[in-house]
Motif scaffolding. Sequence first.
Motif, short mmCIF file in Angstrom:
data_model
loop_
_atom_site.label_atom_id
_atom_site.label_comp_id
_atom_site.label_asym_id
_atom_site.label_seq_id
_atom_site.Cartn_x
_atom_site.Cartn_y
_atom_site.Cartn_z
N GLU A 91 0.83 -1.20 0.00
CA GLU A 91 0.00 0.00 0.00
C GLU A 91 0.87 1.26 0.00
N PHE A 92 1.96 1.20 0.76
CA PHE A 92 2.90 2.32 0.79
C PHE A 92 3.48 2.58 -0.59
N PHE A 93 3.95 1.52 -1.26
CA PHE A 93 4.52 1.69 -2.60
C PHE A 93 3.48 2.24 -3.58
N GLU A 94 2.24 1.82 -3.42
CA GLU A 94 1.18 2.33 -4.29
C GLU A 94 0.98 3.84 -4.09
N ARG A 95 1.06 4.28 -2.83
CA ARG A 95 0.87 5.69 -2.54
C ARG A 95 2.01 6.56 -3.05
N ILE A 96 3.23 6.00 -3.10
CA ILE A 96 4.39 6.84 -3.46
C ILE A 96 4.79 6.71 -4.92
N GLN A 97 4.13 5.84 -5.70
CA GLN A 97 4.61 5.56 -7.05
C GLN A 97 4.66 6.82 -7.93
N GLU A 98 3.77 7.76 -7.69
CA GLU A 98 3.77 9.00 -8.46
C GLU A 98 5.05 9.80 -8.21
N TYR A 99 5.58 9.70 -7.00
CA TYR A 99 6.76 10.48 -6.60
C TYR A 99 8.06 9.70 -6.75
N CYS A 100 7.94 8.39 -6.89
CA CYS A 100 9.12 7.52 -7.03
C CYS A 100 8.89 6.53 -8.18
N PRO A 101 8.77 7.02 -9.41
CA PRO A 101 8.45 6.12 -10.52
C PRO A 101 9.52 5.05 -10.75
N TYR A 102 10.73 5.30 -10.23
CA TYR A 102 11.83 4.35 -10.42
C TYR A 102 11.60 3.02 -9.69
N ILE A 103 10.62 2.95 -8.77
CA ILE A 103 10.40 1.67 -8.08
C ILE A 103 9.88 0.60 -9.03
N PHE A 104 9.35 1.01 -10.20
CA PHE A 104 8.90 0.03 -11.19
C PHE A 104 10.07 -0.58 -11.96
N GLU A 105 11.24 0.03 -11.82
CA GLU A 105 12.41 -0.40 -12.59
C GLU A 105 13.24 -1.46 -11.85
N TYR A 106 12.94 -1.70 -10.59
CA TYR A 106 13.81 -2.55 -9.77
C TYR A 106 13.00 -3.60 -9.02
N GLU A 107 13.63 -4.75 -8.87
CA GLU A 107 13.14 -5.71 -7.88
C GLU A 107 13.84 -5.39 -6.57
N MET A 108 13.07 -5.30 -5.50
CA MET A 108 13.61 -4.88 -4.21
C MET A 108 13.56 -6.03 -3.22
N THR A 109 14.64 -6.22 -2.50
CA THR A 109 14.67 -7.15 -1.38
C THR A 109 14.92 -6.33 -0.12
N ILE A 110 13.94 -6.36 0.77
CA ILE A 110 13.96 -5.54 1.97
C ILE A 110 14.27 -6.44 3.17
N ASN A 111 15.36 -6.15 3.86
CA ASN A 111 15.71 -6.84 5.10
C ASN A 111 15.67 -5.85 6.24
N SER A 112 14.87 -6.16 7.26
CA SER A 112 14.64 -5.19 8.33
C SER A 112 14.72 -5.87 9.69
N LYS A 113 15.18 -5.13 10.69
CA LYS A 113 15.18 -5.64 12.07
C LYS A 113 15.04 -4.46 13.02
N ASN A 114 14.41 -4.73 14.16
CA ASN A 114 14.19 -3.72 15.18
C ASN A 114 15.08 -3.96 16.39
N SER A 115 15.35 -2.89 17.12
CA SER A 115 16.03 -3.03 18.41
C SER A 115 15.02 -3.14 19.54
#
Length: 359
Positions: A91-115
């Motif tokens: 949903e976040f990517f859908e909301r920002i696609q107008e401002y970040c059109p380059y996200i359609f050009e890449y496959e993204m692997t997101i690795n995240s961790k919290n403290s």
Amino acid sequence: MNTAQFLVKSDLNFVDKASFTWQTPSNIALVKYWGKSNPQIPKNASISFTLKNCHTVTTIDFIKKEKSEEVTFNLFFEGKPKDEFKPKIAEFFERIQEYCPYIFEYEMTINSKNSFPHSSGIASSASGLSAIARCLMSLENEINADLSEEFINKKASFLARLGSGSASRSIEGPLVVWGNHPEIEGSSDLFGVQFPYKVHSVFENYQDAILLVDKGEKQVSSSVGHNLMINHPFAENRFLQANENLGKMSTILQEGNIKEFINLVESEALTLHAMMLTSNPYFILMKPNTLEVINSIWQYRQEHNSNICFTLDAGANVHVLYPLDEKESVNQFIDKELAKYCQKNQYICDATGLGAKQL
């Protein structure tokens, strides 16, 4: 509202692959925002302390692909696939696609961790979404290299807001205002700004011990809670009160009136939870031990003429706020008297921080 400033205006020089890692903090609001309109516009302005130790570390690997009409990403949280988080990120990517059109050009692997534990009243969506936004802006800077640091921070906050409103306050620090307010120069509903005035020394390096009263997931999410303000009988008065309180807080922070700070911060915390108690459907996020902690803090403050106080986010955990010169005595009090109210006696010693940093 000028959202056009965040559109990509020049040709992009795409790279085949890139990887960025950012550590972004959680934050704790002193004047709360509760209630919003689309797209993620707050009904009142808010101000928060940026934290130092409660943070998310996120790495995004970008690999160039054939451009498609879909955003493709894989998501791992603390080393494991986390499919239940994917709809919010999508949903976040859908909301920002107008401002970040380059996200359609890449496959993204997101690795995240919290403290810290997620979904338990520490703003994990704030640190998590701001970390993703900061990684995206690193990519944008890589393929469009003439961006200023000021613009990068502003757009990162703007993007983060579209994922989680409070995430807009996790890009910079130590005090950030989000929401248009007549007494805060440069403030905006679209992004967070650093508090623009000189802060009294008593509020520098302010301490925040987070008591983990309940590390489980909240029964009612913040998103659901915000939506319940739409027909809330006290909503309009609350929005007026919050904006008035932010004006008062601005003066308090500049003049150093710590007694007024205590009163306003605690009142804001209890008002936030009063909005939950008076929603329909109504709900309670505090636990019995939350109230035990609050009463113990009040008793300690009276007996020791202390400047300790508490605030709450949308959860059961208690943020114990106190000035640096009381660190030793308050930490002893927490260890001896308050830790017993925490799950497995666990709490996090934190303090104000300076915002996101690249690793």
